[in-house]
Design a protein around this motif. Structure first.
Motif, short mmCIF file in Angstrom:
data_model
loop_
_atom_site.label_atom_id
_atom_site.label_comp_id
_atom_site.label_asym_id
_atom_site.label_seq_id
_atom_site.Cartn_x
_atom_site.Cartn_y
_atom_site.Cartn_z
N LEU A 1 32.87 41.26 37.51
CA LEU A 1 32.75 39.82 37.73
C LEU A 1 33.97 39.09 37.19
CD1 LEU A 1 30.73 37.79 38.90
CD2 LEU A 1 29.82 37.49 36.59
N GLY A 2 34.53 39.63 36.09
CA GLY A 2 35.72 39.04 35.50
C GLY A 2 35.50 37.60 35.12
N SER A 3 36.48 36.77 35.41
CA SER A 3 36.41 35.36 35.05
C SER A 3 35.74 34.51 36.13
CB SER A 3 37.83 34.82 34.78
OG SER A 3 38.65 35.00 35.92
N GLY A 4 35.27 35.15 37.20
CA GLY A 4 34.58 34.40 38.25
C GLY A 4 35.39 34.16 39.50
N VAL A 5 36.47 34.92 39.69
CA VAL A 5 37.29 34.77 40.89
C VAL A 5 36.60 35.42 42.08
CG1 VAL A 5 39.48 35.38 41.99
CG2 VAL A 5 39.44 34.70 39.59
N VAL A 6 36.52 34.68 43.19
CA VAL A 6 36.00 35.22 44.45
C VAL A 6 36.99 34.82 45.53
CG1 VAL A 6 34.08 35.23 46.08
CG2 VAL A 6 33.62 35.00 43.63
N LEU A 7 37.87 35.74 45.87
CA LEU A 7 38.93 35.48 46.84
C LEU A 7 38.60 36.20 48.14
CD1 LEU A 7 41.76 34.39 47.59
CD2 LEU A 7 42.70 36.49 46.62
N ALA A 8 38.28 35.44 49.17
CA ALA A 8 37.90 36.00 50.46
C ALA A 8 39.14 36.20 51.33
CB ALA A 8 36.91 35.08 51.17
N LEU A 9 39.23 37.36 51.99
CA LEU A 9 40.36 37.67 52.86
C LEU A 9 39.81 38.07 54.23
CD1 LEU A 9 42.49 39.85 50.41
CD2 LEU A 9 42.77 37.42 50.91
N ASP A 10 40.28 37.39 55.27
CA ASP A 10 39.85 37.78 56.62
C ASP A 10 40.80 38.83 57.18
OD1 ASP A 10 42.11 36.46 57.62
OD2 ASP A 10 41.03 34.60 57.98
N ASP A 11 40.54 39.24 58.41
CA ASP A 11 41.30 40.37 58.96
C ASP A 11 42.70 39.98 59.42
OD1 ASP A 11 40.76 38.96 61.26
OD2 ASP A 11 39.35 40.43 62.08
N THR A 12 43.09 38.71 59.24
CA THR A 12 44.46 38.32 59.57
C THR A 12 45.40 38.50 58.38
OG1 THR A 12 44.15 35.99 58.92
CG2 THR A 12 43.55 36.60 61.17
N VAL A 13 44.86 38.73 57.20
CA VAL A 13 45.68 38.87 56.00
C VAL A 13 46.09 40.32 55.86
CG1 VAL A 13 45.75 38.60 53.50
CG2 VAL A 13 44.47 36.96 54.89
N PRO A 14 47.40 40.62 55.77
CA PRO A 14 47.85 42.01 55.64
C PRO A 14 47.55 42.56 54.25
CG PRO A 14 49.72 40.52 55.54
CD PRO A 14 48.52 39.67 55.87
N LEU A 15 46.58 43.44 54.16
CA LEU A 15 46.12 43.95 52.88
C LEU A 15 47.22 44.66 52.09
CD1 LEU A 15 43.66 44.05 51.04
CD2 LEU A 15 42.98 46.17 52.17
N PRO A 16 48.06 45.51 52.71
CA PRO A 16 49.13 46.15 51.92
C PRO A 16 50.05 45.15 51.23
CG PRO A 16 48.85 47.29 54.00
CD PRO A 16 48.01 46.05 54.08
N GLN A 17 50.32 44.02 51.89
CA GLN A 17 51.17 43.02 51.26
C GLN A 17 50.46 42.34 50.09
OE1 GLN A 17 54.44 42.57 51.93
NE2 GLN A 17 54.10 44.36 53.25
N VAL A 18 49.15 42.17 50.19
CA VAL A 18 48.38 41.61 49.08
C VAL A 18 48.44 42.55 47.88
CG1 VAL A 18 46.07 40.99 48.29
CG2 VAL A 18 46.85 40.26 50.56
N LEU A 19 48.27 43.84 48.13
CA LEU A 19 48.33 44.81 47.03
C LEU A 19 49.71 44.85 46.41
CD1 LEU A 19 46.29 47.77 48.57
CD2 LEU A 19 45.49 45.95 47.07
N LEU A 20 50.73 44.75 47.23
CA LEU A 20 52.09 44.74 46.70
C LEU A 20 52.33 43.52 45.84
CD1 LEU A 20 54.79 46.17 46.64
CD2 LEU A 20 55.41 45.00 48.77
N ARG A 21 51.78 42.38 46.25
CA ARG A 21 51.96 41.16 45.43
C ARG A 21 51.23 41.29 44.10
NH1 ARG A 21 53.63 38.59 42.44
NH2 ARG A 21 53.67 36.33 42.13
#
Length: 644
Positions: free
Chosen positions: A545-565
């Motif tokens: 749960l952490g600090s309460g972050v809920v970040l939604a990503l749809d299928d237009t967001v390039p997941l490898p680039q998110v992981l790299l960031r």
């Protein structure tokens, strides 16, 4: 102590900035222009020098606010005033991203490039801004980690130097300074007049930002649109049934009378009725645990601090929420600042502290202004100071500004930062309740945790514990951002499901994944919406749960680039103190770069390397940054099949 100073001299402007904070120098050794009878070959040392060391970070802010960067001459002069070795001060100045020891324009435009903003198009924003603000524009453009404006992504922050230093902000007069009274009056005046471009360290916050709006805010801030009220970040604002957010959007955050007319300071009055032990018992019986992610029982921490024979005791509020995707504490401080001041007073009373430090993110200018005003008004009305509410209890609060360092969210790194050292974590034990700030017993809590104390005392421990679940009691704030229709802060009782929360925020039909807990958290799939939002529920589901972050990503967001960031973020924010984190975060980023465009067998070797590096960081890093740096990447590989 052997002090080696260079030949560089401060400018008049730099000297004035430091003297406004510390008062005029008392001898030529400290930098006075004329010699006095006391000018012998000695410097203030021993205990006196150690007691002034904690003014190093405010001194760096004073110079940076006035000039825009910290020159060698300014650093030497500040070190003379504080009897700090220049080499150590240089290490502190270069530790924080908001400071510069190289010349730069007086105006700096920080553009957020972290996960939420990246998903919202920060790359295009940066390209557009950099194309318009070249070297001759008088504006420096810097790509920044999360600015805590995720509900308004992509976001930017303009910092303009040039106005007089405003001191520490919200602090009582410093007896160490010969002009402390004047400095505090100047600070208060600056707070009252800080509505526009007068404030040196924060001239404009822009979000959602476009190249046009960001450039306008940097070059003509008087023509830029004003920042929207904090209540716009709370889609539930004004709805009945809220506990922590019930005053946001309802009361005037600058008015103490408005706060009191909506139940303010009732909790403090009950605290004085209960006594310190009674307050701790109520907090313990309510089952309150830390809301920053560790979920440590608050009552246990307070009791351990209160029982220490060593004095003085300190209270520290950790308002340096730097976890990407987190902005709940900012909204509380901007929308209901007096609640935090009241909660800190109660916590200080419970643990036997007479001084509280509020360590605030340097990227939160409006929160600084409103909290400074709240402290000033509370002090003027007898709610802070030598005799709080006439009960014979002395307590006051001092704001210390951070300067851009994620690691300072770790409690012992935060203590080092306040004390004037690099914000590097300490080894534990000893624990902060035994030896914390200045080596004294210290209770440290974040903003959301402290604000929960108010309903516990007003409604009673049993009523509070009835909210939520047996193991996770009370309400919880969730920071929802990314691919949703209504991003913002949501208040729900513990036990609500992830699907219920995302339905409130407007879940997209093409949801790909959800990042829980921020960069240090983990991903879950779009078909896992029945996960209960409790500490034990997320743990059972293999996430956090952490600090309460809920970040939604749809299928237009390039997941490898998110992981790299995310990997770049941990590489940049590692303090470098321990080898597993210092080397591991770099190796993790290098491997992700290599496999960003590859799948299958070509990436298998690097994925195996990632697992080995991740295990080493998790097992051997000194603090939570290195221990969690692999979490999001691991969950994306195993849970989402990111590179299949």
């Amino acid at each position: 102590m052997d002090l080696h100073f260079g030949d560089s001299k401060p400018t008049d402007e730099e000297r004035e900035a430091v003297d406004a904070l510390l008062g005029p120098p008392e001898s030529a050794w400290e930098g006075a222009a004329e010699r006095t009878d006391e000018d012998l070959r000695w410097a203030r040392g021993g205990r006196a020098a150690r007691e002034r060391r904690d003014l190093l970070l405010p001194g760096l802010h004073a110079v940076n606010d006035r000039v825009g960067w910290i020159s060698e001459g300014a650093l030497d002069y500040l070190c003379r005033r504080l009897t700090v070795p220049p080499a150590e001060a240089y290490g502190v100045a270069t530790f924080y991203s908001m400071f510069s020891v190289k010349p730069r324009p007086a105006t700096v435009l920080h553009v957020c490039t972290d996960v939420a903003c990246a998903a919202a198009g920060s790359a295009e924003l940066c390209a557009g801004v950099e194309g318009r603000l070249g070297p001759g524009s008088g504006v420096a453009v810097e790509r920044s980690p999360c600015l805590g404006l995720c509900e308004r992504a992509p976001a930017a922050l303009v910092v303009r130097a040039g106005s007089p230093a405003a001191g520490l902000g919200g602090q009582p007069p410093d007896p160490r300074s010969s002009n402390a009274g004047g400095a505090e009056r100047n600070a208060g005046e600056a707070e009252r007049n800080a509505g526009g471009t007068e404030r040196a360290h924060a001239t404009a916050v822009v979000g959602p930002a476009t190249p046009d709006s960001a450039v306008l805010a940097a070059t003509a801030p008087e023509a830029a649109d004003p920042e929207p009220p904090a209540s716009l970040a709370v889609p539930q604002a004004g709805q009945p049934g809220l506990t922590l957010l019930r005053r946001v959007g309802v009361v005037d955050p600058s008015s103490l009378d408005d706060y009191r007319s909506h139940g303010g300071y009732a909790a403090l009055r009950r605290a004085f009725t209960l006594g310190p032990a009674g307050v701790i018992r109520e907090v313990t019986d309510a089952g309150l645990v830390g809301r920053g992610g560790a979920a440590f029982p608050t009552g246990v921490k307070w009791q351990a601090t209160a029982s220490q024979p060593d004095h003085p005791h300190y209270l520290v509020c950790n308002a340096d929420e730097s976890e990407p995707g987190t902005f709940k504490d900012r909204v509380l401080m901007e929308g209901d600042p007096y609640s935090l001041i009241e909660a800190m007073t109660i916590a200080g009373y419970a643990v036997g502290a007479h001084k509280g430090f509020l360590y605030l993110r340097g990227e939160y200018p409006r929160a600084l202004r409103l909290l400074g005003n709240a402290i000033e008004q509370a002090r003027a009305r007898g709610l802070l100071g030598d005799d709080v509410l006439g009960q014979g209890y002395a307590f006051d609060i001092e704001i210390r500004r951070g300067a851009g360092a994620y690691i300072c969210g770790e409690e012992t790194a935060l203590f080092n930062s306040i004390e004037g050292y690099r914000g590097e974590p300490r080894s534990k034990p000893p624990f902060p309740v035994e030896k914390g700030l200045f080596g004294k017993p210290t209770a440290e809590n974040n903003v959301e945790t402290l604000v929960n104390v108010l309903p516990i005392l007003t409604m009673g421990a049993q009523a509070y514990a009835a909210i939520g679940t047996e193991k996770s009691t009370g309400p919880k704030l969730f920071c929802v951002s990314g691919s949703v229709a209504r991003p913002g802060i949501y208040e729900l009782p513990f036990g609500a499901t992830l699907g219920e929360l995302l339905d409130l925020a407007g879940k997209p039909d093409n949801l790909r994944a959800v990042l829980l807990g921020g960069a240090a958290g983990g991903f879950v799939r779009a078909d896992e919406m029945d996960i209960p939002l409790t500490f034990e529920g997320t743990r059972a589901a293999g996430t956090t749960l952490g600090s309460g972050v809920v970040l939604a990503l749809d299928d237009t967001v390039p997941l490898p680039q998110v992981l790299l960031r995310i990997a770049e973020f941990f590489r940049d924010e590692s303090c470098g103190q321990c080898v597993p984190c210092r080397v591991g975060t770099v190796r993790q980023e290098e491997a992700l770069h290599r496999i960003a465009e590859r799948t299958g067998e070509a990436a298998a070797g690097d994925i195996a390397l990632l697992r080995e590096v991740g295990r080493a960081m998790r097992d051997a890093s000194i603090c939570g940054l290195g221990q969690t740096a692999w979490n999001a990447v691991e969950s994306a590989i195993d849970r989402l099949g990111a590179y299949e």
